[in-house]
Write a protein that holds these residues in place. Structure first.
Motif, PDB file in Angstrom:
ATOM      1  N   THR A   1      -9.700  -1.126  -3.370  1.00  0.00           N
ATOM      2  CA  THR A   1      -9.324   0.557  -2.861  1.00  0.00           C
ATOM      3  C   THR A   1     -10.638   1.131  -2.777  1.00  0.00           C
ATOM      4  O   THR A   1     -11.759   0.802  -3.301  1.00  0.00           O
TER       5      THR A   1
ATOM      6  N   GLY B   1      -7.333   2.087   1.119  1.00  0.00           N
ATOM      7  CA  GLY B   1      -6.730   0.936   0.744  1.00  0.00           C
ATOM      8  C   GLY B   1      -5.263   1.014   0.316  1.00  0.00           C
ATOM      9  O   GLY B   1      -4.576   2.086   0.535  1.00  0.00           O
TER      10      GLY B   1
ATOM     11  N   GLY C   1       0.920  -0.921  -0.115  1.00  0.00           N
ATOM     12  CA  GLY C   1      -0.017  -0.028  -0.148  1.00  0.00           C
ATOM     13  C   GLY C   1       0.912   1.241   0.044  1.00  0.00           C
ATOM     14  O   GLY C   1       0.015   2.308   0.159  1.00  0.00           O
TER      15      GLY C   1
ATOM     16  N   ASP D   1     -12.899   1.142   7.124  1.00  0.00           N
ATOM     17  CA  ASP D   1     -12.702  -0.208   7.184  1.00  0.00           C
ATOM     18  C   ASP D   1     -13.430  -1.088   6.634  1.00  0.00           C
ATOM     19  O   ASP D   1     -14.545  -1.241   6.601  1.00  0.00           O
TER      20      ASP D   1
ATOM     21  N   GLU E   1      -6.157  -3.045  -0.113  1.00  0.00           N
ATOM     22  CA  GLU E   1      -6.282  -4.154   0.379  1.00  0.00           C
ATOM     23  C   GLU E   1      -6.207  -5.279  -0.367  1.00  0.00           C
ATOM     24  O   GLU E   1      -6.920  -5.385  -1.384  1.00  0.00           O
TER      25      GLU E   1
ATOM     26  N   ASP F   1      -6.090  -3.071   5.528  1.00  0.00           N
ATOM     27  CA  ASP F   1      -6.393  -1.750   5.691  1.00  0.00           C
ATOM     28  C   ASP F   1      -7.332  -1.144   6.519  1.00  0.00           C
ATOM     29  O   ASP F   1      -8.442  -1.801   6.078  1.00  0.00           O
TER      30      ASP F   1
ATOM     31  N   VAL G   1      -2.133  -7.256   2.726  1.00  0.00           N
ATOM     32  CA  VAL G   1      -2.443  -5.805   3.584  1.00  0.00           C
ATOM     33  C   VAL G   1      -4.063  -6.001   4.104  1.00  0.00           C
ATOM     34  O   VAL G   1      -4.737  -6.036   3.041  1.00  0.00           O
TER      35      VAL G   1
END
Length: 598
Positions: free
Chosen positions: A452, A498, A375, A459, A500, A493, A491
């Motif tokens: 993203t 993001g 990220g 979240d 993620e 996030d 990842v």
């Protein structure tokens, strides 16, 4: 009276003989001697009565008195002849008063007579000649009815007792002059005849609405109001200021001065209008013909077939088939204050007419180029959009100040990464964010799924289920980031934006674990901690890469169902052992908790 008679009288008094009986005998005898009947009325204006002197009532007398004196006689007990009684017990017969004298009526018992105002007792005359009325005790002729008010210059008042109210009008002979010679009597009405020569006298109210001024005016409120426009005769002073020559001129100082150019409606066949405007101002009278000149001002009326092909709408269009077709876009000089030019070019093509203003045909794009692995921003990445290229800064950020409006693809590349892109819609004068995630190059074949979104909600959670290689299924999510060697969450996030990233790689032996992989996103924030309660403004995007090359992209805004549901069911990936990938978009919002497969 003789002795025998007097003896009888005094004897009757002594024995109580009735007054009526005695007097009847006396009166009868006296009447017989006098040669009159007891009930006859005496000479006109007089009445025969039984008179009882107030000082000697027993000395009854038959006398004839003038009618005006009757009330005084009746007041002290005198009676009409035939009703004379000495005592009340004789019960005189009632109702004889009226037959003796008009306007007398019976009163009391024994009978006495009084004057009455009841004129019905007279019974003479009629409503026209005058009904008889009681006047001083006698019936007098009434006042004749005055019917003169029913007459006028064409009628005379008459009276008929059989007509309700008595009076009625009787028309004079037809043809009699009336209204001071301005009319003739006909069937009781005065018919104005001045209209024939249109010279009615307007001071005569009877002529209201009739012609005057030789027919060029109408009598109104006592004056002659011109009604001749637009063809008034200007030699009549009454027509000063009125329209003449079919409305193309105005009477001025006794002459018709052409004024049609004011309305641009001059008749070119009239030589007086040479050089004046015609056809609503779109032409000029030249040699008895209206020559179109509206193109000089580009204000031609396209509904006029004569203007076909000429300029219209201030030169911004051309008359075509009866309509003004805007042509200003050809030179990009459209006037945006003209609503007809909405959506057309302006500012020499650099803008578009929108909402009455020239809006530049570009918007700005900015964003960040990040690595799917962690990220972090990628410095020095090459970013290209609409033919413009710029490098990302040390944090991976970039921006373009003016990008054409519409759908634009932002492409990014960097050393050590596969290429990536993000497609966004550019709006004039608005900045749009376009982040691009690049996948690091790898010697191992892999499938990369990148999530993203915008700063809020903070979240969103990625979920991937798939075959575990042993007949079961694994579930990658933040609570189990690498349940099997061939799938992991790189990842997680939790602070917005993001990326993620979930990665699927080859298993040992250089082949993928074949089967169906299911990917979805859960809104972990779901309204808590002040975050938005749904996906509506998240701008969430899922991008799928195969070996670092972008293969597909999905936007949450395109998913069906309520954005308030917590699960976004995105796509099913069918992966073969050799790496062949088939994507089946689901794009449906679903319910359920975090961790449960929708």
């Amino acid at each position: 009276m003789d002795r025998n008679t007097f003896d009888d009288f005094t004897r009757s008094l002594a024995i109580g003989t009735s007054r009526r009986r005695v007097l009847r005998g006396l009166i009868g005898g006296a009447a017989a001697l006098a040669g009159v009947k007891a009930t006859d009325t005496a000479a006109a204006g007089k009445t025969t009565i039984c008179h009882f002197p107030p000082d000697n009532p027993a000395n009854v007398q038959i006398i004839s008195v003038g009618n005006p004196a009757l009330p005084d006689h009746f007041a002290h007990g005198d009676m009409v002849l035939g009703e004379c009684c000495v005592y009340s017990e004789c019960a005189p017969t009632m109702g004889d008063c009226g037959v003796l004298v008009d306007c007398l009526a019976d009163q009391g018992s024994p009978s006495s007579c009084v004057y009455s105002d009841d004129s019905s007792m007279c019974g003479g005359g009629d409503i026209c000649n005058g009904l008889a009325t009681c006047q001083g005790g006698t019936c007098g002729v009434g006042t004749p009815l005055d019917c003169s008010g029913y007459g006028d210059q064409c009628n005379v008042g008459a009276c008929d007792p059989d007509v309700d109210g008595g009076c009625y009008p009787v028309p004079l002979d037809d043809g009699i002059s009336c209204n001071n010679g301005a009319g003739t009597c006909s069937a009781g009405g005065c018919i104005p005849t001045c209209q024939e020569s249109s010279t009615c006298d307007c001071l005569d109210a009877a002529n209201a609405g009739l012609g005057c001024n030789n027919g060029e005016g109408t009598c109104q409120n006592g004056g002659c109001v011109p009604t001749c426009a637009p063809n008034c005769t200007c030699s009549f002073v009454e027509n000063e200021g009125q329209g003449c020559n079919g409305g193309e001129g105005v009477c001025t100082d006794g002459a018709c001065v052409q004024t049609c150019a004011v309305t641009s409606s001059c008749d070119c066949s009239d030589s007086d209008n040479e050089g004046l405007g015609c056809n609503g101002g779109e032409g000029t009278c030249q040699g008895d013909i209206c020559v179109q000149t509206c193109a000089a001002t580009s204000s031609c009326d396209c509904a006029d077939a004569d203007n076909e092909g000429l300029g219209c709408n201030g030169g911004e269009g051309v008359c075509t088939d009866g309509e003004c077709v805007q042509t200003c876009a050809a030179t990009s000089t459209c006037d945006c204050s003209d609503d007809d030019n909405a959506g057309l070019g302006c500012d020499d093509g650099a803008g578009t007419c929108q909402g009455g203003a020239c809006v530049p045909n570009c918007g700005s794009i900015s964003g960040q180029i990040t690595s799917s692995a962690n990220g972090s921003g990628i410095a020095g990445a090459t970013v290209t959009v609409a033919g413009q290229t710029t490098p990302s800064d040390t944090n991976g950020n970039y921006s373009f100040a003016c990008v054409p409006v519409g759908s634009q693809e932002v492409a990014a590349s960097a050393d050590g990464y596969g290429n990536g892109s993000n497609t966004v819609t550019v709006t004039a004068n608005q900045d749009v964010t376009a982040n691009v995630v690049l996948v690091p190059e790898s010697t191992t074949d892999q499938i990369t799924i990148v999530l993203t979104w915008n700063p809020q909600p903070d979240d969103l959670d990625s979920h991937l289920t798939g075959p575990d290689g042993s007949g079961g299924r694994f579930h990658v999510w933040y609570q189990n980031q690498q349940p099997v060697p061939h799938a992991k969450l790189d990842v997680d996030d939790v602070d917005g934006n993001g990326p993620e990233t979930v990665t699927v790689i080859e298993a040992l032996g250089g082949a993928f674990v074949a089967g169906d992989y299911h990917y979805w996103v859960y809104n972990y924030s779901n309204g808590s901690r002040g975050m938005p309660p749904d996906f509506t403004d998240s701008g969430a995007t899922v991008t799928i890469y195969k070996d670092g090359v972008q293969t597909a992209q999905y936007d949450v805004s395109a998913a069906s169902g309520s954005q308030a549901l917590f699960n976004w069911n995105v796509v099913t990936l069918s992966l073969a052992a050799n790496g062949d990938l088939n994507l089946t978009p689901i794009q449906v919002m679903a319910g359920g908790g975090n961790g449960s497969e929708p």
